[in-house]
Design a protein around this motif. Structure first.
Motif, PDB file in Angstrom:
ATOM      1  N   GLU A  47       1.615   9.140  -6.254  1.00  0.00           N
ATOM      2  CA  GLU A  47       2.085  10.518  -6.048  1.00  0.00           C
ATOM      3  C   GLU A  47       3.217  10.868  -7.007  1.00  0.00           C
ATOM      4  O   GLU A  47       3.285  11.977  -7.543  1.00  0.00           O
ATOM      5  CB  GLU A  47       2.529  10.714  -4.590  1.00  0.00           C
ATOM      6  CG  GLU A  47       2.916  12.135  -4.264  1.00  0.00           C
ATOM      7  CD  GLU A  47       1.799  13.151  -4.496  1.00  0.00           C
ATOM      8  OE1 GLU A  47       2.124  14.313  -4.814  1.00  0.00           O
ATOM      9  OE2 GLU A  47       0.603  12.802  -4.372  1.00  0.00           O
ATOM     10  N   GLU A  84       0.825  -1.208   0.000  1.00  0.00           N
ATOM     11  CA  GLU A  84       0.000   0.000   0.000  1.00  0.00           C
ATOM     12  C   GLU A  84       0.858   1.256   0.000  1.00  0.00           C
ATOM     13  O   GLU A  84       0.546   2.238  -0.675  1.00  0.00           O
ATOM     14  CB  GLU A  84      -0.955   0.006   1.198  1.00  0.00           C
ATOM     15  CG  GLU A  84      -2.027  -1.060   1.126  1.00  0.00           C
ATOM     16  CD  GLU A  84      -1.562  -2.450   1.553  1.00  0.00           C
ATOM     17  OE1 GLU A  84      -0.391  -2.627   1.987  1.00  0.00           O
ATOM     18  OE2 GLU A  84      -2.368  -3.391   1.443  1.00  0.00           O
ATOM     19  N   GLN A  85       1.948   1.233   0.751  1.00  0.00           N
ATOM     20  CA  GLN A  85       2.851   2.383   0.792  1.00  0.00           C
ATOM     21  C   GLN A  85       3.526   2.587  -0.564  1.00  0.00           C
ATOM     22  O   GLN A  85       3.616   3.712  -1.058  1.00  0.00           O
ATOM     23  CB  GLN A  85       3.905   2.195   1.882  1.00  0.00           C
ATOM     24  CG  GLN A  85       4.863   3.366   2.014  1.00  0.00           C
ATOM     25  CD  GLN A  85       5.917   3.134   3.080  1.00  0.00           C
ATOM     26  OE1 GLN A  85       5.756   2.288   3.958  1.00  0.00           O
ATOM     27  NE2 GLN A  85       6.994   3.882   3.014  1.00  0.00           N
ATOM     28  N   ARG A  99       2.396   1.573  -3.491  1.00  0.00           N
ATOM     29  CA  ARG A  99       1.356   1.990  -4.439  1.00  0.00           C
ATOM     30  C   ARG A  99       1.032   3.475  -4.289  1.00  0.00           C
ATOM     31  O   ARG A  99       0.978   4.213  -5.273  1.00  0.00           O
ATOM     32  CB  ARG A  99       0.092   1.162  -4.219  1.00  0.00           C
ATOM     33  CG  ARG A  99      -1.043   1.506  -5.176  1.00  0.00           C
ATOM     34  CD  ARG A  99      -2.388   1.080  -4.636  1.00  0.00           C
ATOM     35  NE  ARG A  99      -2.621   1.731  -3.357  1.00  0.00           N
ATOM     36  CZ  ARG A  99      -3.294   1.180  -2.351  1.00  0.00           C
ATOM     37  NH1 ARG A  99      -3.788  -0.033  -2.459  1.00  0.00           N
ATOM     38  NH2 ARG A  99      -3.468   1.835  -1.230  1.00  0.00           N
ATOM     39  N   ASP A 100       0.857   3.920  -3.043  1.00  0.00           N
ATOM     40  CA  ASP A 100       0.526   5.325  -2.807  1.00  0.00           C
ATOM     41  C   ASP A 100       1.657   6.250  -3.249  1.00  0.00           C
ATOM     42  O   ASP A 100       1.410   7.308  -3.833  1.00  0.00           O
ATOM     43  CB  ASP A 100       0.193   5.558  -1.333  1.00  0.00           C
ATOM     44  CG  ASP A 100      -1.119   4.887  -0.919  1.00  0.00           C
ATOM     45  OD1 ASP A 100      -1.894   4.459  -1.810  1.00  0.00           O
ATOM     46  OD2 ASP A 100      -1.347   4.778   0.296  1.00  0.00           O
ATOM     47  N   GLU A 101       2.892   5.857  -2.953  1.00  0.00           N
ATOM     48  CA  GLU A 101       4.034   6.667  -3.375  1.00  0.00           C
ATOM     49  C   GLU A 101       4.154   6.683  -4.899  1.00  0.00           C
ATOM     50  O   GLU A 101       4.482   7.716  -5.492  1.00  0.00           O
ATOM     51  CB  GLU A 101       5.328   6.153  -2.744  1.00  0.00           C
ATOM     52  CG  GLU A 101       6.499   7.077  -2.981  1.00  0.00           C
ATOM     53  CD  GLU A 101       7.791   6.628  -2.325  1.00  0.00           C
ATOM     54  OE1 GLU A 101       8.857   7.058  -2.809  1.00  0.00           O
ATOM     55  OE2 GLU A 101       7.748   5.849  -1.352  1.00  0.00           O
TER      56      GLU A 101
END
Length: 72
Positions: free
Chosen positions: A20, A12-13, A15-17
């Motif tokens: 962004e 999840e980290q 993917r989110d990065e």
């Protein structure tokens, strides 16, 4: 990192990065050097996400006793 190791950051980290990073690249306004650094980081994050997904697929196949989808 070998294929059997988990990546250092959670899916999840990563993917989110990655999301962004893509937003920053699409927005523009960065120097060539900054854009290259963002691109390289994005490539690294995409590989991490793919490792997590490949690992999850292998675990599901092992749990369900399913073989390789190409064998069907």
């Amino acid at each position: 990192m070998s294929d059997e190791e988990s990546p250092d950051i959670p899916y999840e980290q990563a993917r989110d990065e990655l999301i962004e990073t893509v937003r920053k690249l699409e927005a523009g306004g960065t120097t060539l050097e900054e854009s290259l650094a963002l691109w390289e980081r994005g490539e690294e994050l995409a590989k991490i996400c793919q490792q997590w997904l490949d690992g999850a697929r292998a675990r599901l196949q092992a749990a369900t006793g399913a073989g390789d989808p190409e064998d069907e």
